[in-house]
Motif scaffolding. Structure first.
Motif, short mmCIF file in Angstrom:
data_model
loop_
_atom_site.label_atom_id
_atom_site.label_comp_id
_atom_site.label_asym_id
_atom_site.label_seq_id
_atom_site.Cartn_x
_atom_site.Cartn_y
_atom_site.Cartn_z
N LEU A 195 0.84 -1.19 0.00
CA LEU A 195 0.00 0.00 0.00
C LEU A 195 0.88 1.24 0.00
CD1 LEU A 195 -2.52 -1.14 2.76
CD2 LEU A 195 -2.89 -1.20 0.29
N GLY A 196 0.49 2.24 -0.77
CA GLY A 196 1.15 3.53 -0.72
C GLY A 196 2.43 3.59 -1.54
N ALA A 197 2.97 4.81 -1.61
CA ALA A 197 4.19 5.07 -2.38
C ALA A 197 5.41 4.75 -1.55
CB ALA A 197 4.21 6.52 -2.84
N ILE A 198 6.54 4.63 -2.21
CA ILE A 198 7.81 4.39 -1.53
C ILE A 198 8.59 5.69 -1.39
CG2 ILE A 198 10.01 3.17 -1.69
CD1 ILE A 198 8.56 0.95 -3.18
N SER A 199 8.64 6.48 -2.46
CA SER A 199 9.36 7.74 -2.44
C SER A 199 8.48 8.86 -1.92
CB SER A 199 9.85 8.09 -3.85
OG SER A 199 10.44 9.37 -3.88
N ARG A 200 9.05 9.73 -1.11
CA ARG A 200 8.34 10.91 -0.60
C ARG A 200 8.76 12.18 -1.34
NH1 ARG A 200 5.20 7.61 0.76
NH2 ARG A 200 5.10 6.66 2.81
N ASN A 201 9.66 12.06 -2.30
CA ASN A 201 10.12 13.22 -3.05
C ASN A 201 9.10 13.63 -4.10
OD1 ASN A 201 12.61 13.19 -1.69
ND2 ASN A 201 13.43 11.66 -3.11
N ARG A 202 9.13 14.91 -4.48
CA ARG A 202 8.24 15.41 -5.52
C ARG A 202 8.64 14.81 -6.87
NH1 ARG A 202 9.09 20.09 -6.90
NH2 ARG A 202 11.00 20.51 -5.71
N PHE A 203 7.63 14.61 -7.72
CA PHE A 203 7.92 14.10 -9.05
C PHE A 203 8.71 15.13 -9.84
CE2 PHE A 203 6.66 13.45 -13.56
CZ PHE A 203 7.21 12.18 -13.72
N ASP A 204 9.62 14.66 -10.66
CA ASP A 204 10.54 15.51 -11.42
C ASP A 204 10.20 15.42 -12.90
OD1 ASP A 204 12.67 16.91 -12.45
OD2 ASP A 204 14.14 15.32 -12.09
N PRO A 205 9.28 16.26 -13.41
CA PRO A 205 8.88 16.15 -14.82
C PRO A 205 10.01 16.48 -15.79
CG PRO A 205 7.93 18.12 -13.83
CD PRO A 205 8.55 17.34 -12.71
N VAL A 206 10.89 17.41 -15.43
CA VAL A 206 12.00 17.76 -16.32
C VAL A 206 12.95 16.57 -16.46
CG1 VAL A 206 13.99 19.28 -16.67
CG2 VAL A 206 11.84 20.21 -15.78
N GLY A 207 13.27 15.94 -15.35
CA GLY A 207 14.13 14.77 -15.40
C GLY A 207 13.51 13.64 -16.19
N ALA A 208 12.20 13.43 -16.01
CA ALA A 208 11.51 12.38 -16.75
C ALA A 208 11.54 12.65 -18.24
CB ALA A 208 10.06 12.26 -16.26
N ALA A 209 11.33 13.91 -18.63
CA ALA A 209 11.35 14.27 -20.05
C ALA A 209 12.75 14.07 -20.64
CB ALA A 209 10.91 15.72 -20.22
N LEU A 210 13.78 14.46 -19.90
CA LEU A 210 15.15 14.30 -20.40
C LEU A 210 15.52 12.83 -20.55
CD1 LEU A 210 16.99 17.12 -18.41
CD2 LEU A 210 16.54 17.06 -20.87
N VAL A 211 15.11 12.00 -19.58
CA VAL A 211 15.38 10.57 -19.69
C VAL A 211 14.67 9.98 -20.90
CG1 VAL A 211 14.98 8.33 -18.60
CG2 VAL A 211 15.88 10.22 -17.25
N THR A 212 13.43 10.40 -21.13
CA THR A 212 12.67 9.90 -22.28
C THR A 212 13.36 10.27 -23.59
OG1 THR A 212 10.59 10.07 -21.04
CG2 THR A 212 10.43 9.94 -23.44
N VAL A 213 13.81 11.50 -23.70
CA VAL A 213 14.51 11.94 -24.91
C VAL A 213 15.81 11.16 -25.08
CG1 VAL A 213 15.68 13.88 -26.02
CG2 VAL A 213 13.47 14.24 -24.89
N LEU A 214 16.56 11.01 -23.99
CA LEU A 214 17.83 10.30 -24.05
C LEU A 214 17.64 8.85 -24.47
CD1 LEU A 214 20.87 10.03 -23.56
CD2 LEU A 214 20.37 9.67 -21.13
N VAL A 215 16.67 8.17 -23.86
CA VAL A 215 16.43 6.77 -24.18
C VAL A 215 15.97 6.61 -25.63
CG1 VAL A 215 14.97 4.77 -23.67
CG2 VAL A 215 15.96 6.11 -21.81
N THR A 216 15.07 7.50 -26.07
CA THR A 216 14.60 7.45 -27.45
C THR A 216 15.75 7.62 -28.43
OG1 THR A 216 12.45 8.35 -26.79
CG2 THR A 216 13.02 8.49 -29.12
N ALA A 217 16.63 8.59 -28.15
CA ALA A 217 17.78 8.81 -29.02
C ALA A 217 18.71 7.60 -29.03
CB ALA A 217 18.54 10.06 -28.57
N LEU A 218 18.93 6.99 -27.86
CA LEU A 218 19.81 5.82 -27.78
C LEU A 218 19.24 4.64 -28.57
CD1 LEU A 218 20.88 5.92 -24.02
CD2 LEU A 218 22.35 6.34 -26.01
N VAL A 219 17.92 4.43 -28.46
CA VAL A 219 17.29 3.32 -29.17
C VAL A 219 17.46 3.46 -30.67
CG1 VAL A 219 15.06 2.25 -29.72
CG2 VAL A 219 15.65 2.75 -27.35
#
Length: 409
Positions: A195-219
């Motif tokens: 039950l419930g979340a594990i992380s208490r930190n705020r979600f990082d949309p900028v980091g998520a977007a950069l990871v998505t771009v990086l992974v897409t480029a790598l693929v």
């Protein structure tokens, strides 16, 4: 403090804390079923691309975009869904991924057009990537982790043959939809998920977007080296700068500052490149040197891959009591011997043995190095660490076949 020295494999110190938040322990077989069908999307199309291309009226290269889409989906979906798991909990992640997979399967089965097949494959990949990350995060021992990773390898070992048989009995469209079988485990896992979340930190949309771009480029780097390679470098630099500002973001800075995590992820990537490259290269070698039919090749490929998946469970389970340097050295040696042997042999038995060696190394490495990687970081970063580790392995899944196609061109 986490032990990073060589020695017996680590335990799972967060087990009691997770158990306190969970209504019960999920049976390992349900976790295996939740994760295993992802491999149908990776290896299942290996023997049906010609049928797909013929029915769609496109080239085999164009039909391969369904495989590329699945590779992109699992690569992008793994860190994104691990972030969802970390911030919203297992039940939200299971529900979201449990909807994505059947949605993609419906597109694949009902609309036999290449754009729909590509989109459907990507949706199935996003969902199964999340289900696999969730299954691995719910393990609490090397033995249970080994069963989950072995399920991926065992399903992958039979996937080409199963895909071919489903194509003969029904249609290649149903073969592409086989990852939907993972949804069968969702209700059982939901009932006992923490039950419930594990992380208490705020979600990082900028980091998520950069990871998505990086992974897409790598693929896409093996397909478009110049453009995708440049995008990969830029995205990596921007992500590095972002980590300096947001150290507890989508990619926690502790991961990139932990040598044991980086080494484990890098080794898993390398072994995956070798194994999945050979899964696509060896059938071509067998067809060239034996004259076997695709179905005969599919049958011949079952035993080395199945052997690798089965033995990997014992290797990962035993790794908790084995010297870390020894097992790492053995897996690296197997990962080198397999492609060298396959590259210089024309004998069918030797080629199949090379595939068996690569399969044992990759499947065992995924489980062994996953335990090593996650034991090196704080417990509250474990879901994210699993997501990033799986991302490394799955990038190897995407790069292996692409590298083979470039070498064969």
């Amino acid at each position: 403090m986490h032990d990073t020295s060589a020695g017996p494999g680590p335990s799972y110190p967060a087990e009691e804390a997770r158990a306190a938040r969970s209504p019960g322990r999920v049976h390992a077989l349900w976790l295996a079923l939740l994760a295993g069908p992802l491999s149908f999307g990776i290896a299942g199309p290996a023997l049906i691309l010609d049928d797909m291309a013929l029915d769609l009226g496109v080239s085999v290269g164009s039909a391969t975009w369904t495989v590329t889409a699945f590779g992109w989906g699992i690569a992008v979906g793994t860190p994104l869904m691990a972030g969802l798991l970390s911030h919203r909990g297992a039940r939200v992640a299971l529900t979201a991924c449990g909807l994505l997979v059947p949605a993609g399967a419906v597109l694949v089965v009902t609309i036999p057009a290449l754009p729909s097949l590509v989109l459907g494959s990507a949706l199935q990949a996003l969902g199964t990537a999340g289900l696999t990350a969730t299954a691995m995060s719910l393990t609490d021992s090397a033995r249970r982790m080994g069963l989950v990773t072995a399920s991926l390898a065992v399903v992958g070992s039979t996937a080409p043959l199963v895909g071919s048989l489903v194509t003969d009995l029904l249609s290649w469209r149903f073969a592409l939809a086989l990852p939907v079988l993972s949804v069968l485990a969702v209700p059982a896992v939901l009932r006992r998920a923490p039950l419930g979340a594990i992380s208490r930190n705020r979600f990082d949309p900028v980091g998520a977007a950069l990871v998505t771009v990086l992974v897409t480029a790598l693929v896409f780097t093996p397909h478009r080296p110049a453009a995708a390679g440049a995008c990969s470098i830029v995205a990596a630099l921007l992500l590095g700068l972002h980590l300096r500002v947001r150290q507890d973001g989508f990619v926690p800075a502790v991961l990139v500052r932990t040598p044991q995590f980086l080494l484990s992820a890098g080794l898993a990537f390398s072994l995956a490149v070798v194994n999945f490259g050979l899964i696509y290269a060896i059938p071509e070698q067998l067809a060239r040197h034996t004259g076997w039919t695709p179905s005969e090749i599919g049958v011949a490929m079952v035993w080395p891959l199945l052997l690798g998946g089965t033995l990997s469970w014992f290797v990962v389970a035993a790794s908790a009591r084995t010297d870390r340097r020894l097992i790492t050295s053995v897996l690296i040696a197997m990962g080198i011997v397999a492609p060298v042997t396959a590259g210089f042999s024309v004998w069918s038995l030797v080629l199949l043995i090379a595939q068996a060696v690569a399969s044992i190394a990759a499947a065992s490495g995924q489980g062994v190095f996953a335990v090593h990687a996650t034991s090196a970081v704080p417990d509250d970063h474990r879901p994210t660490a699993i997501g990033m580790f799986n991302l490394s392995y799955l990038l190897g899944v995407a790069f292996g076949p692409a590298i083979v196609s470039l070498l064969a061109a």
